[in-house]
Design a protein around this motif. Structure first.
Motif, PDB file in Angstrom:
ATOM      1  N   ALA A  50      -0.910  -2.746 -19.175  1.00 15.71           N
ATOM      2  CA  ALA A  50       0.499  -3.076 -19.426  1.00 15.71           C
ATOM      3  C   ALA A  50       1.026  -4.045 -18.373  1.00 15.71           C
ATOM      4  N   ILE A  51       0.631  -3.852 -17.132  1.00 14.17           N
ATOM      5  CA  ILE A  51       1.063  -4.761 -16.062  1.00 14.17           C
ATOM      6  C   ILE A  51       0.432  -6.141 -16.260  1.00 14.17           C
ATOM      7  N   ALA A  52      -0.843  -6.159 -16.600  1.00 14.96           N
ATOM      8  CA  ALA A  52      -1.543  -7.428 -16.824  1.00 14.96           C
ATOM      9  C   ALA A  52      -0.953  -8.188 -18.003  1.00 14.96           C
ATOM     10  N   ALA A  53      -0.518  -7.466 -19.029  1.00 16.94           N
ATOM     11  CA  ALA A  53       0.047  -8.096 -20.222  1.00 16.94           C
ATOM     12  C   ALA A  53       1.330  -8.854 -19.907  1.00 16.94           C
ATOM     13  N   LYS A  54       1.998  -8.472 -18.812  1.00 15.45           N
ATOM     14  CA  LYS A  54       3.230  -9.152 -18.404  1.00 15.45           C
ATOM     15  C   LYS A  54       2.973 -10.141 -17.273  1.00 15.45           C
ATOM     16  N   GLY A  55       1.697 -10.465 -17.056  1.00 17.18           N
ATOM     17  CA  GLY A  55       1.351 -11.468 -16.067  1.00 17.18           C
ATOM     18  C   GLY A  55       1.132 -10.948 -14.666  1.00 17.18           C
ATOM     19  N   GLY A  56       1.104  -9.623 -14.493  1.00 21.31           N
ATOM     20  CA  GLY A  56       0.927  -9.046 -13.170  1.00 21.31           C
ATOM     21  C   GLY A  56      -0.521  -8.739 -12.851  1.00 21.31           C
ATOM     22  N   GLU A  57      -0.759  -8.367 -11.594  1.00 24.54           N
ATOM     23  CA  GLU A  57      -2.085  -7.963 -11.133  1.00 24.54           C
ATOM     24  C   GLU A  57      -2.048  -6.484 -10.774  1.00 24.54           C
ATOM     25  N   ALA A  58      -3.051  -5.745 -11.200  1.00 24.88           N
ATOM     26  CA  ALA A  58      -3.085  -4.312 -10.913  1.00 24.88           C
ATOM     27  C   ALA A  58      -4.506  -3.794 -10.987  1.00 24.88           C
ATOM     28  N   VAL A  59      -4.753  -2.730 -10.248  1.00 31.27           N
ATOM     29  CA  VAL A  59      -5.998  -1.978 -10.349  1.00 31.27           C
ATOM     30  C   VAL A  59      -5.640  -0.500 -10.383  1.00 31.27           C
ATOM     31  N   GLY A  60      -6.527   0.298 -10.936  1.00 31.39           N
ATOM     32  CA  GLY A  60      -6.322   1.736 -10.978  1.00 31.39           C
ATOM     33  C   GLY A  60      -7.269   2.451 -10.035  1.00 31.39           C
ATOM     34  N   VAL A  61      -6.778   3.490  -9.396  1.00 29.40           N
ATOM     35  CA  VAL A  61      -7.596   4.317  -8.516  1.00 29.40           C
ATOM     36  C   VAL A  61      -7.427   5.769  -8.951  1.00 29.40           C
ATOM     37  N   SER A  62      -8.521   6.396  -9.331  1.00 31.22           N
ATOM     38  CA  SER A  62      -8.476   7.793  -9.737  1.00 31.22           C
ATOM     39  C   SER A  62      -8.613   8.680  -8.501  1.00 31.22           C
ATOM     40  N   ALA A  63      -7.644   9.576  -8.297  1.00 31.76           N
ATOM     41  CA  ALA A  63      -7.674  10.448  -7.132  1.00 31.76           C
ATOM     42  C   ALA A  63      -6.856  11.705  -7.411  1.00 31.76           C
ATOM     43  N   ASP A  64      -7.228  12.773  -6.730  1.00 34.25           N
ATOM     44  CA  ASP A  64      -6.542  14.052  -6.824  1.00 34.25           C
ATOM     45  C   ASP A  64      -5.585  14.166  -5.638  1.00 34.25           C
ATOM     46  N   LEU A  65      -4.287  14.126  -5.898  1.00 33.22           N
ATOM     47  CA  LEU A  65      -3.296  14.104  -4.823  1.00 33.22           C
ATOM     48  C   LEU A  65      -3.138  15.451  -4.135  1.00 33.22           C
ATOM     49  N   THR A  66      -3.790  16.490  -4.638  1.00 33.93           N
ATOM     50  CA  THR A  66      -3.782  17.769  -3.922  1.00 33.93           C
ATOM     51  C   THR A  66      -4.891  17.818  -2.859  1.00 33.93           C
ATOM     52  N   ASP A  67      -5.761  16.819  -2.856  1.00 32.09           N
ATOM     53  CA  ASP A  67      -6.840  16.719  -1.867  1.00 32.09           C
ATOM     54  C   ASP A  67      -6.347  15.861  -0.709  1.00 32.09           C
ATOM     55  N   LEU A  68      -6.124  16.460   0.446  1.00 26.95           N
ATOM     56  CA  LEU A  68      -5.546  15.728   1.571  1.00 26.95           C
ATOM     57  C   LEU A  68      -6.453  14.604   2.059  1.00 26.95           C
ATOM     58  N   GLU A  69      -7.742  14.721   1.812  1.00 28.59           N
ATOM     59  CA  GLU A  69      -8.665  13.665   2.215  1.00 28.59           C
ATOM     60  C   GLU A  69      -8.579  12.449   1.297  1.00 28.59           C
ATOM     61  N   ALA A  70      -7.906  12.586   0.166  1.00 26.13           N
ATOM     62  CA  ALA A  70      -7.867  11.494  -0.806  1.00 26.13           C
ATOM     63  C   ALA A  70      -7.010  10.321  -0.334  1.00 26.13           C
ATOM     64  N   TYR A  71      -6.052  10.585   0.550  1.00 26.14           N
ATOM     65  CA  TYR A  71      -5.092   9.531   0.892  1.00 26.14           C
ATOM     66  C   TYR A  71      -5.717   8.395   1.677  1.00 26.14           C
ATOM     67  N   ALA A  72      -6.609   8.706   2.588  1.00 24.41           N
ATOM     68  CA  ALA A  72      -7.328   7.647   3.297  1.00 24.41           C
ATOM     69  C   ALA A  72      -8.186   6.845   2.322  1.00 24.41           C
ATOM     70  N   TYR A  73      -8.802   7.533   1.367  1.00 29.37           N
ATOM     71  CA  TYR A  73      -9.611   6.860   0.341  1.00 29.37           C
ATOM     72  C   TYR A  73      -8.748   5.921  -0.501  1.00 29.37           C
TER      73      TYR A  73
END
Length: 269
Positions: A50-73
């Motif tokens: 959806a972002i790309a369709a409007k001319g933007g740049e984006a990437v997706g990152v799959s992560a579990d926000l309940t995992d405190l180690e995920a934030y550095a990743y």
């Protein structure tokens, strides 16, 4: 409105639905390079598209926000894709509703970890690069419970975990605002009221009506009368506010707790 953030890197957690998706899309429309974070790959793919369709740049990152180690990743993945984030939106995993007797120590510990400790890890992951650049925008998605405890007599449901941990999350946000202000970094909290985010939201109120021993439609009519705006909010109404707080022109807005609830808190708290 041009937010003045073209070329900035924006990290948006919970960015595939509701308010988070609006934020991601608004930032992308304004030229930010958006890193969308959520667990489900399908939602990530749809939001990036959806972002790309409007001319933007984006990437997706799959992560579990309940995992405190995920934030550095997550921060490392953002840097790998674009650069270290200039803008960071923290949408915590909200605690469940319920009264005091419904929860044990582990539930309180988990709620504190998801609201407070997770934000600490999030900030530690994104702040160093912002300090180096002497510019940054951090916005947390909070709750009205941070300032005024949710009461069953008003809401028809108990929310003891939020009443306990949300003020702590707000305290950390405001403390960071004080410490980071000299570096050109703003930290603000937006507290949404009752926002129509789809089927899950409807299912929640269906359960509330059942718990109150009422039919759904009469329950909702009575509930909406408690909101001066007489309706639920739209994700766009909150998402666009959050996006503005990330703009160049919002540089003098810091340490604030901004409620977007149709006047509900003013009327009943």
């Amino acid at each position: 409105m041009d937010l003045g953030i073209k070329g900035k890197v924006a990290l948006v957690t919970g960015g595939t639905m509701g308010m988070g998706r609006v934020v991601a899309e608004r930032l992308g429309e304004n030229g930010a390079k958006v890193v969308v974070v959520a667990r489900g790959q399908a939602g990530l793919d749809a939001t990036v598209a959806a972002i790309a369709a409007k001319g933007g740049e984006a990437v997706g990152v799959s992560a579990d926000l309940t995992d405190l180690e995920a934030y550095a990743y997550i921060a490392a993945e953002a840097a790998k894709a674009f650069a270290a984030p200039d803008i960071a939106i923290f949408t915590p995993v909200a605690p469940p509703s319920g009264g005091f007797d419904a929860f044990d120590d582990s539930d309180f510990d988990e709620a504190y970890a998801n609201i407070v400790k997770a934000f600490r890890h999030f900030a530690r992951a994104v702040v160093p690069a912002m300090k180096e650049r002497r510019w940054g925008r951090i916005v947390t998605i909070g709750s009205g419970a941070a300032k005024s405890p949710a009461r069953a007599s008003v809401l028809n449901f108990d929310y003891v975990l939020a009443n306990v941990v949300r003020p702590a999350g707000l305290g950390l946000s405001r403390s960071l605002a004080d410490e980071l202000g000299p570096f050109g970094i703003t930290v603000n909290t937006v507290a949404p009221g009752f926002i129509d985010t789809g089927k899950a939201y409807g299912a929640f109120f269906e359960q509330c009506a059942a718990d109150a021993g009422m039919e759904f439609e009469p329950f909702m009519e009575a509930f909406l009368r408690r909101i001066p705006a007489n309706r639920f909010g739209r994700p766009e109404e909150v998402g666009s506010l959050v996006a503005f707080l990330c703009s160049q022109d919002a540089g003098y807005i810091a340490g604030q707790y901004i409620v977007a609830d149709g006047g509900f808190m003013q009327a009943y708290h």
